[in-house]
Design an enzyme around this catalytic site. Structure first.
Site, mmCIF file in Angstrom:
data_model
loop_
_atom_site.group_PDB
_atom_site.id
_atom_site.type_symbol
_atom_site.label_atom_id
_atom_site.label_comp_id
_atom_site.label_asym_id
_atom_site.label_seq_id
_atom_site.Cartn_x
_atom_site.Cartn_y
_atom_site.Cartn_z
ATOM 1 N N ARG A 13 -3.721 -5.042 -2.277
ATOM 2 C CA ARG A 13 -3.731 -3.775 -1.544
ATOM 3 C C ARG A 13 -4.989 -2.964 -1.854
ATOM 4 N NH1 ARG A 13 0.410 1.297 -2.501
ATOM 5 N NH2 ARG A 13 0.340 2.149 -0.383
ATOM 6 N N ASN A 39 -1.620 3.836 4.440
ATOM 7 C CA ASN A 39 -1.418 2.439 4.071
ATOM 8 C C ASN A 39 0.029 2.406 3.591
ATOM 9 O OD1 ASN A 39 -1.348 0.383 1.668
ATOM 10 N ND2 ASN A 39 -3.077 -0.244 2.934
ATOM 11 N N SER A 40 0.854 1.599 4.215
ATOM 12 C CA SER A 40 2.299 1.637 3.984
ATOM 13 C C SER A 40 2.699 1.236 2.566
ATOM 14 C CB SER A 40 3.016 0.714 4.971
ATOM 15 O OG SER A 40 2.847 1.171 6.282
ATOM 16 N N GLN A 41 3.869 1.711 2.192
ATOM 17 C CA GLN A 41 4.472 1.390 0.905
ATOM 18 C C GLN A 41 4.625 -0.128 0.777
ATOM 19 O OE1 GLN A 41 8.379 3.095 0.619
ATOM 20 N NE2 GLN A 41 8.605 2.553 -1.539
#
Length: 183
Positions: A13, A39-41
């Site tokens: 990530r 930016n998604s979990q």
């Protein structure tokens, strides 16, 4: 190791975050990237990828590509025999995400500018899998129509993660989630 875990291991990530937030890459929550987007979990992305059930060689559409992280994860899952198209509405994120994706050496994946008011890529349809990383108010029929005969769509709708499978556009619900709005 299962395929989704392997994709996460091969696609850190941190490499998809702005420099200012990279130190928080291990945080299991959304992180701001630009243009009011996130930016998604990681746990949410993991859940979505498992629901999507991506296979090697498939054609995948990634709606709301953002930083390019989900596009790169999907590219790892489909491998060089497959293809992934990410579409993103925000020009700044198209550039940021494309740059991030280019560093993964997965040329079977790309990100392009989405057209305002147009969902997905009807001209490139049908897709085996479609992932949507933004919250819709209602099930986006335009994306359901872009699924292959045995396709799967994973999309958050009004707070609930939905999995739509063909044939027949069968919809199942899979928990509550929060996302930026789908526009």
């Amino acid at each position: 190791m299962d395929q989704v875990t392997a994709a996460f291991d091969a696609t850190p990530r941190r490499d998809f975050l702005p420099r200012a937030v990279r130190r928080r890459a291990s945080y299991d929550g959304p992180l701001g990237i630009a243009a009011g987007q996130t930016n998604s979990q990681p746990r949410t992305v993991d859940d979505m990828l498992r629901l999507l059930d991506v296979r090697a060689g498939q054609r995948v559409l990634d709606v709301g590509a953002g930083s390019g992280w989900t596009t790169a994860l999907l590219a790892h899952l489909v491998g060089p025999a497959g293809s992934v198209l990410g579409v993103e509405l925000e020009p700044e994120l198209v550039s940021f995400g494309s740059g991030n994706l280019a560093r993964t050496d997965r040329p079977w994946a790309s990100i392009r500018q989405a057209e305002p008011g147009v969902l997905g890529d009807a001209d490139g349809a049908p897709y085996d899998r479609i992932l949507v990383s933004a919250m819709a108010d209602a099930l986006p029929v335009a994306l359901v129509d872009q699924l292959a005969d045995d396709g799967v769509l994973v999309v958050p709708v009004d707070g609930t993660m939905l999995r739509v499978t063909n044939p027949g556009a069968v919809v199942t619900a899979h928990g509550r989630y929060r996302f930026v709005p789908l526009r």
